[in-house]
Scaffold this active site. Structure first.
Site, short mmCIF file in Angstrom:
data_model
loop_
_atom_site.label_atom_id
_atom_site.label_comp_id
_atom_site.label_asym_id
_atom_site.label_seq_id
_atom_site.Cartn_x
_atom_site.Cartn_y
_atom_site.Cartn_z
N ASP A 212 -5.44 1.63 5.09
CA ASP A 212 -6.46 2.48 5.71
C ASP A 212 -6.64 2.17 7.18
O ASP A 212 -6.99 3.05 7.97
CB ASP A 212 -7.84 2.25 5.05
CG ASP A 212 -7.79 2.29 3.56
OD1 ASP A 212 -7.07 3.13 3.02
OD2 ASP A 212 -8.48 1.47 2.93
N HIS B 74 -8.74 -1.21 2.63
CA HIS B 74 -7.34 -1.52 2.28
C HIS B 74 -6.57 -1.70 3.59
O HIS B 74 -6.90 -1.11 4.61
CB HIS B 74 -6.63 -0.35 1.58
CG HIS B 74 -7.21 0.16 0.33
ND1 HIS B 74 -8.26 1.04 0.29
CD2 HIS B 74 -6.83 -0.04 -0.96
CE1 HIS B 74 -8.50 1.36 -0.96
NE2 HIS B 74 -7.67 0.72 -1.74
#
Length: 435
Positions: free
Chosen positions: A104, A101
């Site tokens: 992240d 993501h």
């Protein structure tokens, strides 16, 4: 120069079923041929960046338990350290892929302009690591559920400015995935649902979500992204009434908005459980419609009502999942992503590696069992036998007939069928011969 996080740990290799080393593959041998194809190429393993590196050990009842050298995850220096550690782990495991993501891999900046700048900076850094290592990107996605701006959804949000922020975010993440050579792009609708109908116009929200996904497909073609667009069913995560509840719901949604030829499904074992299904059910629904894209392999605690995202350890469950995947021809652009996290008491670097080693072995055992079941052919023979009556000319003609004609035939031939055994226990015993 390494980060030092995995100091003292050597590259993990295949030691065979008799190996007693804690960090050794007993069943995952990437070069072993299964149905004429390398095991690695069947399974296409990927590490999930969010759980493996970004998760800090919190749960609904308690906060951080992990103390990693890259915590707190609030600046680019620590983000790059996290990249260094990730690629060291990929090398130790021999993992061919990773998934991510945006939240992240780069710190949240609070505004789109700065989020975009840090995303571009960190993906450039990741790209360099990929060139050095050969590890590839299975898919990227945008986290549009954690930040408070997404509390009422992203594409389904009643505020058009949030819709716009979501569109810009997804564009940036597709661009980043394209730059990294990603083989898929996933849309996770973590807040695409509602909490109460008292403040929800469901029809408008679904129309907005359908248009948003069409924009994604249009943009994919505009930039020449060759990867597959995937959506992921996410029941009860976190809304009770998720618009992307299960595979069947998503397929109906995609057909309604003309996306059935453009978008496939990323299915997760844990989400199947939350929807009240088995994982093989969700896979079978998708493969029956030609819409299986990729999978997230994990498990849930069957006694808990929330998504525990544990590493897989149940070979019979995994074998049945891969059985349906192999029956459908296997993965094309998709793979097996470990959307799984350590238990919050498993603090050490060795724990992180051991979790993946065990999961890869479970998947390897499941794949081999699934392939053996297919080669044996007993399950398929039993299936053909059960439906053999439909191979007759009379039965096939009935499907082209009408109720009047069928009723007349039942009367004329005095049709009075007797039930036949479904032989479930015999078939379950057959499966147990392989797992």
């Amino acid at each position: 120069m390494t980060s030092g996080f995995f100091d003292g740990i050597d590259k993990i290799t295949y030691g065979g079923s008799e190996s007693d080393a804690a960090l050794s593959f007993r069943h995952y041998n990437p070069d072993e041929l299964i149905l004429g194809k390398r095991m690695e190429d069947h399974l296409r393993f990927a590490v999930a960046w969010w759980h493996s590196f970004a998760w800090e050990g919190q749960d609904p009842f308690g906060g951080q338990t992990f103390e990693r050298p890259w915590h707190p995850q609030d600046d680019m220096g620590r983000a790059k350290l996290k990249v260094d550690v990730a690629f060291e782990m990929f090398a130790l495991l021999g993992q061919p892929y990773f998934c991510w993501h945006d939240a992240d891999i780069r710190p949240e900046q609070g505004n789109f302009r700065d989020n975009l700048a840090t995303l571009e900076e960190i993906t450039d850094y990741i790209g360099t690591k990929m060139e050095q290592s050969g590890t590839r990107c299975l898919w990227g996605t945008a986290n549009m559920f954690s930040h408070r701006r997404w509390m009422a959804g992203a594409s389904t949000n009643p505020d058009p400015d949030v819709f716009a922020f979501a569109a810009a975010t997804v564009k940036s993440c597709i661009d980043a995935t394209h730059k990294l050579g990603g083989e898929n792009y996933v849309l996770w609708g973590g807040r695409e649902g509602y909490e109460t109908l008292l403040n929800t116009d469901m029809g408008q929200e679904l129309d907005h979500m359908g248009r948003f996904l069409n924009m994604v497909v249009e943009y994919k073609h505009k930039i020449g992204f060759k990867g597959t667009i995937l959506v992921e069913p996410k029941p009860q995560e976190p809304s009770k009434h998720q618009y992307d509840f299960d595979a069947a719901t998503c397929i109906g949604f995609l057909r309604k908005y003309g996306l059935e030829d453009e978008v496939k499904l990323n299915l997760e074992q844990g989400h199947a459980i939350l929807a009240g299904h088995s994982f093989e059910h969700e896979i079978a629904v998708a493969t029956a419609e030609g819409m299986l894209g990729s999978i997230d392999m994990n498990r849930n605690d069957y006694q808990s009502g929330w998504d525990t995202d544990q590493f897989p350890n149940n070979v019979p469950e995994v074998a049945l999942a891969y059985y349906h995947i192999l029956k459908a021809g296997g993965f094309l652009t998709g793979g097996t992503n470990f959307d799984a996290k350590l238990r919050r008491q498993s603090l050490d670097a060795e724990d992180l590696l051991a979790a993946h080693v065990g999961a890869m072995d479970v998947c390897a055992r499941g794949l081999k069992a699934a392939a053996a079941m297919l080669e044996d052919g007993g399950l398929e023979d039993a299936l053909r036998e059960r439906y053999a009556g439909w191979d007759t000319p009379e039965a096939r003609a009935m499907l082209e007939s009408d109720l009047d004609s069928i009723a007349a035939r039942v009367l004329a031939d005095d049709i009075n069928p007797k039930p036949r055994s479904g032989r479930q226990e015999i078939l379950e015993n057959m499966v147990n011969r392989f797992v």
